[in-house]
Write an enzyme that holds these catalytic residues in place. Structure first.
Site, short mmCIF file in Angstrom:
data_model
loop_
_atom_site.label_atom_id
_atom_site.label_comp_id
_atom_site.label_asym_id
_atom_site.label_seq_id
_atom_site.Cartn_x
_atom_site.Cartn_y
_atom_site.Cartn_z
N GLU A 120 2.00 24.81 14.28
CA GLU A 120 0.80 25.01 15.09
C GLU A 120 0.26 26.42 14.86
O GLU A 120 1.00 27.38 14.73
CB GLU A 120 1.10 24.78 16.58
CG GLU A 120 -0.16 24.75 17.41
CD GLU A 120 0.03 24.14 18.80
OE1 GLU A 120 0.96 23.36 19.00
OE2 GLU A 120 -0.78 24.47 19.67
N ASP A 167 6.36 24.02 16.95
CA ASP A 167 5.48 24.61 17.97
C ASP A 167 6.09 25.98 18.30
O ASP A 167 7.06 26.07 19.03
CB ASP A 167 5.45 23.71 19.21
CG ASP A 167 4.57 24.27 20.31
OD1 ASP A 167 3.66 25.07 20.00
OD2 ASP A 167 4.79 23.91 21.48
N ASP A 211 7.49 20.99 24.53
CA ASP A 211 7.38 21.69 23.25
C ASP A 211 7.89 20.84 22.10
O ASP A 211 7.42 20.96 20.97
CB ASP A 211 8.16 23.01 23.30
CG ASP A 211 7.70 23.89 24.45
OD1 ASP A 211 6.76 24.67 24.25
OD2 ASP A 211 8.27 23.77 25.55
#
EC number: 3.1.21.10
Lengths: 154, 154
Positions: B67, B7, B139
């Site tokens: 992501e 992420d 996260d």
């Protein structure tokens, strides 16, 4: 002082190296790092980092000047910003001080007004570096303009 | 198959490593790479690249799942996109295959609908990895969700 100017991108990264001494500025090198649009984004950024490291080792600049962006709207510019991250990171790995200028500030520094067109900036680059022919391609000329801005705004 | 989920960010990069075997998925590691907001952007990205290289060497993943973003509007997100470029480039240097998923696709893959809230995604991550406590911080949990999506969407 030796300054490396960078105009970031994914397909083409413009670079220009200038040497300054008193009121004289000389161009040492300029060109572009070109990456193959048929290859994955990640590999293209690996190529940019590698070629940039070679440039830094070859020219040993004391300062890096990089064009700065503010707004992005298309998915295409995301690729440009990502590549810019790779450029900034690579410069930092060498401990190079980095200055960043938005386009308007570069135009202002070179021509005296922030809304100068491409030709006016190009003429200023040629005049400041005593060049008889315009540096090509455009991205290389832009990189020299950023390098000169780094010098004028020090 | 060992999958590294990421992420991306500048202040915090979430990561999660999972191992898959048949219908079982296990969490091997998760956490965040945190960078100091008081330091220059370039140095923070150098730190991200270095820590990420250590993670890759330690866990030897076969696939990276990252992501994906689409739109950016503030100057803050520019820093995030730049850092994402450093992440993608670093993964590519190791020759890792990279898959990328936008948030909606991650939610869809984990919960069956693209508008799931954070808690629903977190519950799915815990269920799929047989975790008794939620992975922290957020996260890291998000990175595990991306890694799982990489597995489900293979």
């Amino acid at each position: 002082m030796r300054i490396l100017g960078i105009d970031p991108g994914l397909a083409r990264v413009g670079y220009g190296v200038i040497e300054t001494a008193g009121r004289e500025q000389t161009m040492l090198d300029c060109g572009i790092i070109r990456t193959d649009s048929g290859r994955p984004e990640g590999e293209r950024m690996v190529e940019i980092a590698r070629d940039l490291r070679q440039l830094i080792r070859a020219w040993k600049p004391e300062l890096a000047a990089v064009e700065k962006f503010f707004f992005y709207r298309s998915s295409n510019t995301i690729a440009v910003v990502q590549a810019r991250g790779v450029v900034i990171m690579t410069l930092s790995r060498f401990g190079l001080p980095i200055v960043e200028f938005p386009p308007m500030q570069i135009k202002q520094a070179l021509t005296g007004h922030g809304h100068a067109d491409k030709d006016e900036v190009l003429e200023a680059v040629m005049r400041e570096l005593s060049l008889e022919t315009p540096p090509r391609p455009d991205d290389a000329a832009d990189a020299l303009a950023v390098a000169l801005t780094g010098w004028f705004q020090r």
